[in-house]
Design an enzyme around this catalytic site. Structure first.
Site, PDB file in Angstrom:
ATOM      1  N   MET A   1     -30.462   5.250 -32.098  1.00  0.00           N
ATOM      2  CA  MET A   1     -29.546   4.126 -31.572  1.00  0.00           C
ATOM      3  C   MET A   1     -29.951   2.920 -32.376  1.00  0.00           C
ATOM      4  O   MET A   1     -31.317   2.677 -32.480  1.00  0.00           O
ATOM      5  CB  MET A   1     -29.718   4.133 -30.043  1.00  0.00           C
ATOM      6  CG  MET A   1     -31.308   3.872 -29.531  1.00  0.00           C
ATOM      7  SD  MET A   1     -31.451   3.997 -27.824  1.00  0.00           S
ATOM      8  CE  MET A   1     -32.933   3.251 -27.590  1.00  0.00           C
ATOM      9  N   CYS A   2     -28.889   2.059 -32.463  1.00  0.00           N
ATOM     10  CA  CYS A   2     -29.255   0.607 -32.665  1.00  0.00           C
ATOM     11  C   CYS A   2     -29.056   0.786 -34.437  1.00  0.00           C
ATOM     12  O   CYS A   2     -29.624   1.588 -35.111  1.00  0.00           O
ATOM     13  CB  CYS A   2     -30.426   0.042 -32.599  1.00  0.00           C
ATOM     14  SG  CYS A   2     -30.661  -0.245 -30.657  1.00  0.00           S
TER      15      CYS A   2
END
Length: 360
Positions: free
Chosen positions: A1-2
């Site tokens: 994620m990110c």
């Protein structure tokens, strides 16, 4: 994620984009933190410092800074890395708690080179906290960038910092580790190989797409064009809201994104659930020692109709120090997460109530 992306040559400006991907709302607000705040390492208090530089940070639950930029145009971004292994510190080691990891760098450095030198000299160890949303330690790595276009990624996979430092390291996502991400990206057409550009939400595909598109930008004529172009890149690397994938109960959608102009010191924020674009111009804030710690209420005020929009530099308000509110509540978060997961919902409700009381 990110995902984090650096565009170091946007017609004289350094532009950075970042997606925050998480499986629930982090109740993110922005904080203005002045010079002169005294802090410690959050572990045993051995490392103490007074903030040399003021900063604007984006927080999770008003507890921990997970993204931000200081008044010198030096910025940092906390992202997830499943392979992280912080090891066990020995007596005498320099340590930083995950809770103050990013803030230490924002408080003390104006360039990536300074931050890298300190990191490699001290071999700083990172002390884990428990993620109150899962009851497990978060596994994180740190991206740094500055107004010269310099970049570094700091990862821990064997207890000690591995630093990847180069202006060429423009993109960072998640697993696998950074060296392997570079190898995977090099197999993609347009980045050195002949494999098609991947379109999935996998970190390796997001890494390749962001690398591909940031390397193919036309020079912007204005700051607005530069910021718009970066938003287009990070939106392409964003993750949609969706049902959890099989075997991935914590599938992470993009909940907010930011674009930073490190040269002209502008911090732009967009929520995917409260989708007004707002920005903060550092020239309109005072970071002088002795000024108050101020919060910009994005949770309560970032409504689509009648909410905040545009320049919000003058909408910060005093609600009490982030350090006092955050550290006290964070301690209780960790205690509950470690002992009784079923009490977390009640504590989270208390956080919401506290946030509502502070707004009144």
């Amino acid at each position: 994620m990110c995902t984090r992306v650096v565009w170091p040559d946007a017609n004289g400006a350094v532009i950075v984009g970042r997606n925050m991907d998480f499986h629930l709302d982090l109740l993110t607000n922005l904080w203005k933190l002045p010079r002169g705040i005294e802090r410690n390492d959050g572990v045993n208090g051995t490392l103490t410092w007074t903030a040399k530089y003021g900063s604007v940070v984006a927080t999770a639950f008003d507890l921990v800074a997970c993204d931000g930029m200081n008044e010198e145009g030096f910025a940092g971004h906390i992202l997830w890395l499943a392979e992280s292994d912080y090891g066990k510190a020995s007596e005498g080691d320099v340590q930083l708690s995950q809770a103050v990891w990013l803030q230490y760098y924002l408080d003390n450095f104006k360039t990536v080179a300074e931050a890298v030198e300190w990191t490699e000299k001290t071999q700083v160890r990172i002390a884990e906290l428990l993620d109150p949303t899962s009851g497990k330690p978060p596994t994180l790595h740190l991206a740094l960038n500055d107004a010269s276009g310099d970049s570094a990624i700091i990862e821990y996979t064997d207890g000690t910092p591995k630093v990847y430092h180069s202006k060429e390291y423009r993109v960072m996502t998640n697993s696998p580790t950074y060296d392997k991400q570079l190898e995977l990206a090099a197999t993609v057409e347009g980045l050195g190989g002949d494999a098609p550009l991947g379109g999935t939400t996998l970190a390796s595909d997001r890494f390749a797409r962001a690398s591909y598109y940031v390397g193919r930008q036309e020079q912007p004529k204005t700051q607005l064009e530069a910021i718009a172009a970066m938003f287009s890149i990070i939106r392409n690397a964003a993750q949609p809201f969706r049902q959890p994938d099989p075997g991935k109960p914590d599938a992470s959608q993009t909940i907010w994104q930011v674009v930073l102009d490190l040269t002209n010191r502008r911090y732009v924020f967009e929520s995917t659930t409260r989708p007004n674009v707002v920005w903060v111009d550092f020239d309109k804030l005072s970071f002088a020692e002795g000024t108050e710690e101020l919060r910009l209420d994005l949770v309560g005020k970032l409504a689509l109709e009648g909410g905040l929009a545009g320049d919000v530099s003058h909408h910060f308000h005093q609600v009490g120090p982030l350090t006092d509110l955050g550290l006290n509540l964070a301690t209780r978060f960790v205690e509950v997460a470690a002992q009784k997961q079923d009490e977390f919902a009640g504590l989270l409700k208390e956080v919401h109530q506290l946030a509502g009381a502070l707004k009144k």
